[in-house]
Design an enzyme around this catalytic site. Sequence first.
Site, mmCIF file in Angstrom:
data_model
loop_
_atom_site.group_PDB
_atom_site.id
_atom_site.type_symbol
_atom_site.label_atom_id
_atom_site.label_comp_id
_atom_site.label_asym_id
_atom_site.label_seq_id
_atom_site.Cartn_x
_atom_site.Cartn_y
_atom_site.Cartn_z
ATOM 1 N N GLU A 262 0.892 -1.167 0.000
ATOM 2 C CA GLU A 262 0.000 0.000 0.000
ATOM 3 C C GLU A 262 0.920 1.203 0.000
ATOM 4 O O GLU A 262 1.492 1.565 1.026
ATOM 5 C CB GLU A 262 -0.918 -0.041 1.222
ATOM 6 N N CYS A 301 -1.286 8.882 3.031
ATOM 7 C CA CYS A 301 -1.075 8.240 1.733
ATOM 8 C C CYS A 301 -2.270 8.450 0.818
ATOM 9 O O CYS A 301 -2.154 8.274 -0.400
ATOM 10 C CB CYS A 301 -0.805 6.752 1.916
#
Length: 691
Positions: A262, A301
């Site tokens: 990720e 993120c």
Amino acid sequence: MTSTLSQILRPASYVYGTWHANPDGQTLVDAVYGRPVAVISSEGVDFAQALAYGRGVGGPAIRRLTFHARARALKALGTYLLERKEDYYALNLLTGATRRDGWVDIEGGIGTLLSYASMARRELPDERFLPDGKVERLGKGGTFVARHLLVPREGVAVQINAYNFPVWGMLEKLAPAFIAGMPSLVKPAPQTAYLTERVVRDIIASGLLPEGSLQLVTGEPGDLLDHLEEQDLVAFTGSAATAQKLKVHPTIVARNVGFNTEADSLNASVLGLTVRPGDPEFALFVREVAREMTGKAGQKCTAIRRAIVPRGRVEEVVAALRQELSKVTLGDPARDDVRMGALVSTEQRERVQRTLDALKAETSVVIGGEARDLLGGSRERGAFLDPTLLLCESPLTARGPHELEAFGPVATLLPYGTLEEAAQLARMGRGSLAGSIVTHDRAEATELVLGMASTHGRLLVLNRENAGENTGHGSPLPQLKHGGPGRAGGGEELGGLAGVRHHMNKVAVQADPTTLAAITREYVPGAEVREDVVHPFRKSFDEIGVGDSLLTHRRTVTEADIVNFAGLTGDHFYAHVDEIGAREGLFGKRVAHGYFLISAAAGQFVSPAPGPVLANYGLENLRFVEPVGIGDTIRTRLTCKRKIRKDLRPGETRPTGVVEWHAEITNQRDELVATYDILTLVERARDGADA
């Protein structure tokens, strides 16, 4: 109150059942005043022993528990951690994050534990394995069948987390791994490892998880990856560059170790062409961009890095964002009047500044560039960076905005002319975790979703209709996929039970129906059944066994049945009541209503007197296979397919379980005419778990 400590923390590692501390190591400073707050080190940790301990102690202990037992442990743990959350909020301030930022990390992480506990009890069987998909019939005679099973991997889930979410980042990986039956070895980023360690200390002290379920390494990972084996998994959150290096580690490649990434990505938000400055959607877009720029000081993120706006709206968007960002106060996050804290470290601030300088080669600064007054904290020793908005006039030919990520309070405006251009600009990020589209025009939303979907893991369509309930562009949810293609890593986390399945091995089991039923503990059509003189509806949940069956008496369908059912329900469809129309129709004759067949079958197998069966809980997988006409004779076989024990909810005193019955209605030629599953709520005996 200020975000400082009275003494330096010395977070330890927890490996092979003991706390492992080292007085020397890397000194960490707080992000606000630059004062030393912790010393961390993993010196002396035997990583091979830690992995072996997880495989040999933690794994077997978790796998002895059923899904529901694991879920109950997670639920208890979530409640336990919530009671201690103020300790975590205090440490959160040292990372530069405000309490509001900390809520997403701390209570969001604990909420993920509770969500997975609920999902597991609701959607998984009370077993240690998961039957997956339907039974496949492999032979004409029905004596050879197959089904997929999911079983836990017998390795360790190594979880390498980023610094920006020291609590959520750990718990969102731990929850699905534990439910699946795998132990976790957590490696947090050094900058905020002291907060992760504080939560792990409470988890270990609680005694709610089996020993070996969770290990923690607070310092450098050393030779950890060298000792991975085929049954292990690695989950990494961080930069795409680091992920690329780890993926090709010789051990990971040679042993085909599962690797989930990720990675940070250049996420985009698109303002629709039809949106005008006075529309609710315009204000929503501005607020969302400003919130994503300043929340966690832009260290997410999923944050918006590229704001894609109609070329004719650039000046209006800049003006609105300038006003919105002017409300953002900067300083010590412990103060109530501060809305944005610092980056995690001065090193991180310098990295962001270097990237920002590189972006300026193809952009201009339209907001920012000057140092605001701080409400507490230190400009020299702290890691503060003011919100900065850039404008790229030629986004289709520029490279920097689509390749360089300033992981801080920085975003770039990208003007577009057509919806096709907007989608193209979003795709130029080469893979994103999250994207958003702000418009009230459904046709516009459809075109943008379909144009952006191939390069995104999640898309939010935001408008006035969902403004009050939406969770925001940058908020991953336990029920939804968290990951994205390409630059975002190509991995998947969360996604409800998909996150659990990722930690399990899928095996196809081929056998005869009776053997397959014995293995899966679910009835398989064609398997042997058990018939008893006691009607199955007279048995309690505890007395019913998978395979218990009842073959009912026969019933011949008459014209009166069809006419009366039509009159009762108002269903006068021609195939049932129009002799001429039915003769010319699909079946060539009048046929019984499908729902009449189900009702008639219930009359055949229901035991009418009060008993342990309390209610019909639902009906699933209904299929009508063959028509039943006037004069045809039907009967029903009802067989216990599986049992699902239900925990007592607060206020409930009557223990129950759900029994799933497989029903097959056949005609006088023993041809299947209808099949379905019935769920009944059945009383069960009280046991210790209900006390």
